[in-house]
Structure formats: structure tokens, C-alpha cells
Design an enzyme around this catalytic site. Structure first.
Site, PDB file in Angstrom:
ATOM      1  N   ASN A 121      12.280 -10.444 -67.201  1.00  0.00           N
ATOM      2  CA  ASN A 121      13.130 -11.013 -68.255  1.00  0.00           C
ATOM      3  C   ASN A 121      14.434 -10.230 -68.421  1.00  0.00           C
ATOM      4  OD1 ASN A 121      10.235 -12.096 -69.827  1.00  0.00           O
ATOM      5  ND2 ASN A 121      11.951 -13.498 -69.510  1.00  0.00           N
ATOM      6  N   SER A 122      15.096  -9.985 -67.303  1.00  0.00           N
ATOM      7  CA  SER A 122      16.394  -9.291 -67.259  1.00  0.00           C
ATOM      8  C   SER A 122      16.298  -7.809 -67.565  1.00  0.00           C
ATOM      9  CB  SER A 122      17.417  -9.947 -68.197  1.00  0.00           C
ATOM     10  OG  SER A 122      17.573 -11.308 -67.913  1.00  0.00           O
ATOM     11  N   GLY A 123      15.099  -7.265 -67.639  1.00  0.00           N
ATOM     12  CA  GLY A 123      14.978  -5.824 -67.748  1.00  0.00           C
ATOM     13  C   GLY A 123      13.990  -5.296 -68.757  1.00  0.00           C
ATOM     14  N   ILE A 124      13.761  -6.032 -69.844  1.00  0.00           N
ATOM     15  CA  ILE A 124      12.955  -5.460 -70.922  1.00  0.00           C
ATOM     16  C   ILE A 124      11.503  -5.213 -70.515  1.00  0.00           C
ATOM     17  CG2 ILE A 124      12.345  -7.684 -71.991  1.00  0.00           C
ATOM     18  CD1 ILE A 124      12.770  -6.168 -74.721  1.00  0.00           C
ATOM     19  N   LEU A 125      10.979  -6.012 -69.570  1.00  0.00           N
ATOM     20  CA  LEU A 125       9.612  -5.780 -69.115  1.00  0.00           C
ATOM     21  C   LEU A 125       9.543  -4.674 -68.066  1.00  0.00           C
ATOM     22  CD1 LEU A 125       8.193  -9.418 -68.973  1.00  0.00           C
ATOM     23  CD2 LEU A 125       7.648  -7.615 -70.623  1.00  0.00           C
ATOM     24  N   ALA A 126      10.689  -4.148 -67.685  1.00  0.00           N
ATOM     25  CA  ALA A 126      10.732  -2.977 -66.820  1.00  0.00           C
ATOM     26  C   ALA A 126      10.969  -1.707 -67.629  1.00  0.00           C
ATOM     27  CB  ALA A 126      11.825  -3.131 -65.763  1.00  0.00           C
ATOM     28  N   TYR A 144      25.920 -15.153 -54.568  1.00  0.00           N
ATOM     29  CA  TYR A 144      25.682 -13.716 -54.626  1.00  0.00           C
ATOM     30  C   TYR A 144      26.785 -12.976 -53.856  1.00  0.00           C
ATOM     31  CZ  TYR A 144      21.022 -15.199 -56.114  1.00  0.00           C
ATOM     32  OH  TYR A 144      19.965 -15.796 -56.766  1.00  0.00           O
ATOM     33  N   LYS A 169      20.848 -21.510 -51.318  1.00  0.00           N
ATOM     34  CA  LYS A 169      21.060 -22.492 -52.374  1.00  0.00           C
ATOM     35  C   LYS A 169      22.293 -23.337 -52.122  1.00  0.00           C
ATOM     36  CE  LYS A 169      18.680 -19.349 -55.493  1.00  0.00           C
ATOM     37  NZ  LYS A 169      18.768 -18.084 -54.723  1.00  0.00           N
ATOM     38  N   ASP A 184      15.209 -14.333 -50.495  1.00  0.00           N
ATOM     39  CA  ASP A 184      15.987 -15.372 -51.184  1.00  0.00           C
ATOM     40  C   ASP A 184      17.421 -14.906 -51.359  1.00  0.00           C
ATOM     41  OD1 ASP A 184      16.329 -17.817 -52.974  1.00  0.00           O
ATOM     42  OD2 ASP A 184      16.947 -16.186 -54.304  1.00  0.00           O
TER      43      ASP A 184
END
Length: 341
Positions: free
Chosen positions: A235-240, A60, A82, A55
């Protein structure tokens, strides 16, 4: 290249995607510059890992990511890009790179009209050196523009011919599927009431941390054979990273209530000897309408890390414990269910 099973995006499109895709915002020098050699090596690593879905977007790197893909990507890889942002050459002081660095001097002009869609498509074909299979309406949601401007862009899309342009390209066979790439499921649900779409790229709104889309939107997609591609699975990083100091949620510092919830989720994961990031990746792929997830990567090592996470085995008991503690919705599909993708 490793062999990886593929899934159908939708019956009508006939497209097959690798469940682990490749998001290319980092190829546009997201937050930090990436050399041409590093960008090419990262793309080759994705191909070697068996990834067959990529994608991208004009946004970008203001065309840089598409240019870089065009120099290396083989024809047998499915590509989505896109429409909605036109790129115009300009002086450096007029450029609008936002979070991208060391990019061409171009400014973004939002245009969701017939002419805007066609011009965006033609420019992407030129940069990619090929025709993408999937076209997505980019960031038309109120979170990007505010409600009043978003409504104006929707009017341009629906009454000003933007959607008609997408339909013409699909009907002619120039592209195989149309959809939207946004950060809000509500605008996707509205679009489903206005047109005939094949897929949506939903960033950050169906994750191990958030499942409100399951209330109405995802069941509607299931009923209509609309495929979902998940962006922002962490979620932009917190779940990593987990609930560490400085953890980010939706591109901002995570608030205390989010930190606390993630800490509870991570506690359950650790009890089953599973990393939080692996659980986050596998959770989203369990939903039957989710056809692919597209974590980004800025280096071959990051591609390899994503492939290892995808190959991780997660015990079913983990999901049931998260559900028992009320940390995920009771009605979401779980990995290992018969209907899992």
C-alpha cells in the site's frame, strides 16, 4: 540461478509465472536516478533469485525501464508491458516525466484506440528487443483520469478498436495474454463484463490492509480462470515501514485511521515473531486467483530482501488471530489453506 516453483497465469494462456515477480518502475528512475550499472546489477540479481516474471511499462521512465530490460533480459523470462500511453519526443519543457527523474525528453499522450494500442505495442517491442507475452491496458481507471475522461477512454478502447487490437494480437499468437494494469478493482470488474481477459495487474487494492475486492471481483476471476498479479502489496509503503511518522498510504501521508489499523495488524504480527512486511507479502499470495506479486527493487540488496521475505515461514495462527480480531475479512483465503496458490 535458484529454482523457484511456477504457477499458471491462466489455462488458456499457458504461461507460467514465478510467484515472486519483479516490478520495474525503479528501473525508470522512480523518484531518484539509477545508474546503468546499478540497473543491470538489479536485473541480474532478480534472475539469480529465480524470478522468471518481469512487469514493465512505457510510462516507467518514459521508456527507460523498457530500454534497460532490453539490454539484459533473456528470452526465457515472461514479460508484461502496457498500452494506453504513447511516448512522443519533445523539447525538455514539454516533457511529462511526473515522478521519474533524469529521463528522456518525451511527453505522454493517452491513446486507447486501435492505432494507439498497436503503436504502443510496436514501440515496446523495439525498446525491449523482444515481444512481451502479456499486454495490459494501463491506468484507464477514473482515479487516474476522472470519471468523464475515463469513460471517454473506455469508449475508445471498446468502440474505437483498442480491445480489438489486443484480441488480434492474442489470436495471431503475437502475445499470449491480455488484461489491465490499474489501481482499482472496480474498473477490472467492468472490463470483465465487456471482454475476454486473461489477467489483471491490481495495484494496492488487495493487501493485508484492504480486501474489498473479495466481495465480488476476485470470486468472479476465480469463476472465469482470470489470474491476478498484485502490485503495491505494501500500500505504497505503510505495510513495509509500519505506522511510523511519515508513513505513506496510496502515495500520500497515511491518515490516523490507517495508522491505527496498521498498528493493530503489526501488534498481532509481532506476537508471532513475524515482520509486518513478510506477512503482507505472504497474505496476498494465499488467494487462489493471485498468481504473482511484483514488489519493485532499485538495488540487488532489495531483490535479495524480497527473496528472503518470500522464503519466510509464517505460522498459520497469525492469520487466524488477525481474522479473530476483525483485522482481515472473514471470507478471504488464508496462507496454508488447501486452495492457496
Amino acid at each position: 540461478m535458484n529454482e523457484v516453483a511456477t504457477v499458471a497465469l491462466s489455462l488458456r494462456s499457458g504461461l507460467k509465472l514465478s510467484p515472486l515477480g519483479f516490478g520495474t518502475a525503479p528501473l525508470g528512475n522512480l523518484y531518484a536516478p539509477l545508474s546503468e550499472d546499478s540497473a543491470a546489477a538489479t536485473v541480474r540479481a532478480a534472475l539469480d533469485a529465480g524470478i522468471t516474471y518481469v512487469d514493465t511499462a512505457p510510462f516507467y521512465g518514459l521508456g527507460l525501464a523498457e530500454d534497460r530490460l532490453g539490454r539484459i533480459l533473456p528470452d526465457d523470462v515472461t514479460v508484461s508491458t502496457k498500452v494506453g500511453r504513447l511516448l512522443e519526443d519533445c523539447s525538455p519543457e514539454e516533457a511529462t516525466p511526473e515522478m521519474f527523474v533524469d529521463v528522456p525528453s518525451r511527453k505522454v499522450v493517452f491513446d486507447y484506440s486501435y492505432d494507439g494500442v498497436m503503436r504502443s505495442f510496436e514501440s515496446s517491442v523495439s525498446r525491449l528487443g523482444r515481444t512481451p507475452e502479456i499486454l495490459l491496458i494501463h491506468d484507464i481507471d477514473p482515479g487516474t483520469h476522472g470519471q468523464e475522461v475515463s469513460d471517454a477512454h473506455m469508449n475508445s478502447l471498446l468502440r474505437g478498436g483498442g480491445y480489438r487490437a489486443l484480441e488480434e494480437l492474442r489470436t495471431s499468437g503475437s502475445i499470449r495474454a491480455i488484461g489491465a494494469g490499474v489501481n482499482a478493482w472496480e474498473i477490472c470488474e467492468r472490463l470483465l463484463g465487456e471482454g475476454d481477459f486473461d489477467c489483471f495487474l491490481l495495484a494496492g487494492r488487495y493487501t493485508l490492509l484492504e480486501q474489498e475486492a473479495q466481495a465480488t471481483f476476485l470470486p468472479l476471476c476465480a469463476a472465469r480462470d482470470v489470474g491476478i498479479i498484485i502490485g503495491g502489496p505494501y500500500n505504497s509503503g505503510i505495510l513495509a515501514t509500519g505506522p511510523v511518522s511519515g508513513a505513506r498510504y496510496d502515495y500520500e501521508p497515511a491518515p490516523p485511521e490507517i495508522l491505527a489499523r496498521v498498528a493493530d495488524i503489526e501488534r498481532v504480527c509481532k506476537a508471532h515473531d513475524v515482520t509486518l512486511i513478510a506477512a503482507a507479502l505472504h497474505f496476498v499470495l494465499a488467494h487462489p486467483v493471485v498468481r504473482a506479486v511484483i514488489p519493485g527493487a532499485a538495488a540487488p540488496e532489495e531483490v535479495a530482501a524480497n527473496a528472503r521475505l518470500y522464503a519466510t515461514k509464517v505460522p498459520p495462527a497469525l492469520w487466524h488471530d488477525l481474522r479473530a480480531e476483525g483485522l482481515i475479512r472473514a471470507d478471504v483465503p488464508l496462507p496454508g489453506d488447501d486452495h492457496a496458490a
